[in-house]
Write a protein that holds these residues in place. Structure first.
Motif, PDB file in Angstrom:
ATOM      1  N   UNK A  67       0.826  -1.200   0.000  1.00 11.49           N
ATOM      2  CA  UNK A  67       0.000   0.000   0.000  1.00 11.49           C
ATOM      3  C   UNK A  67       0.865   1.257   0.000  1.00 11.49           C
ATOM      4  N   UNK A  68       1.943   1.235   0.774  1.00  6.84           N
ATOM      5  CA  UNK A  68       2.871   2.364   0.814  1.00  6.84           C
ATOM      6  C   UNK A  68       3.516   2.575  -0.551  1.00  6.84           C
ATOM      7  N   UNK A  69       3.916   1.495  -1.225  1.00  2.00           N
ATOM      8  CA  UNK A  69       4.526   1.596  -2.550  1.00  2.00           C
ATOM      9  C   UNK A  69       3.520   2.143  -3.555  1.00  2.00           C
ATOM     10  N   UNK A  70       2.274   1.663  -3.490  1.00  3.84           N
ATOM     11  CA  UNK A  70       1.260   2.134  -4.433  1.00  3.84           C
ATOM     12  C   UNK A  70       0.962   3.620  -4.243  1.00  3.84           C
ATOM     13  N   UNK A  71       0.874   4.058  -3.000  1.00  5.62           N
ATOM     14  CA  UNK A  71       0.617   5.483  -2.767  1.00  5.62           C
ATOM     15  C   UNK A  71       1.811   6.343  -3.162  1.00  5.62           C
ATOM     16  N   UNK A  72       3.013   5.822  -2.986  1.00  6.02           N
ATOM     17  CA  UNK A  72       4.208   6.564  -3.410  1.00  6.02           C
ATOM     18  C   UNK A  72       4.219   6.739  -4.920  1.00  6.02           C
ATOM     19  N   UNK A  73       3.911   5.672  -5.644  1.00  5.77           N
ATOM     20  CA  UNK A  73       3.861   5.768  -7.107  1.00  5.77           C
ATOM     21  C   UNK A  73       2.743   6.706  -7.550  1.00  5.77           C
ATOM     22  N   UNK A  74       1.593   6.651  -6.875  1.00  3.54           N
ATOM     23  CA  UNK A  74       0.499   7.548  -7.219  1.00  3.54           C
ATOM     24  C   UNK A  74       0.847   9.003  -6.975  1.00  3.54           C
TER      25      UNK A  74
END
Length: 137
Positions: A67-74
């Protein structure tokens, strides 16, 4: 757009805090050797089973990391969609300030000889006798 960025940032902060908490709750590899000799680990074994706490905590950490990686990419993607300046150079958008003269330069008139320091005590050539003379003060 700004609302989406705020939501992504809030989710990223919450997932980071959750990951820190879950990582701190997990046992290290050295904890297994201590449990073999009768030390600790009894409370978590009764709640999650014999190895259930390690699986639950590690899987929860993996979900929060994803989830942290996905929000960082977003955040990176939506942050780059903002309008950039017309040119790539930051220096082209700066204003040029006028040159400021020092107060000393403003007090001396341009055509006067006051700008040249008088050399009253310094002789223009060495003495002809070969002896060095020190000027008196």
């Amino acid at each position: 757009m700004q609302v989406l960025l705020n939501i992504l940032q809030a989710v990223q902060i919450l997932s980071a805090i959750g990951m820190v908490a879950l990582i701190l709750m997990q046992h290290g590899k050295g904890a297994d050797a201590g449990a073999a000799f009768g030390g600790g680990g009894g409370g978590s074994a009764s709640l999650f089973g014999a190895s259930g706490s390690a699986n639950f905590l590690s899987r929860s950490t993996a979900v929060l990391a994803a989830l942290f990686l996905a929000t960082t990419l977003g955040l990176a993607y939506f942050g780059n969609l903002r309008s950039a300046p017309s040119s790539g150079s930051v220096l082209e958008n700066t204003s040029v300030l006028p040159a400021v003269e020092s107060p000393a330069a403003q007090q001396i008139p341009a055509g006067s000889d006051a700008a040249v320091a008088p050399a009253a005590d310094v002789p223009s050539s060495p003495p002809a006798t070969g002896e060095a003379q020190i000027p008196a003060k």
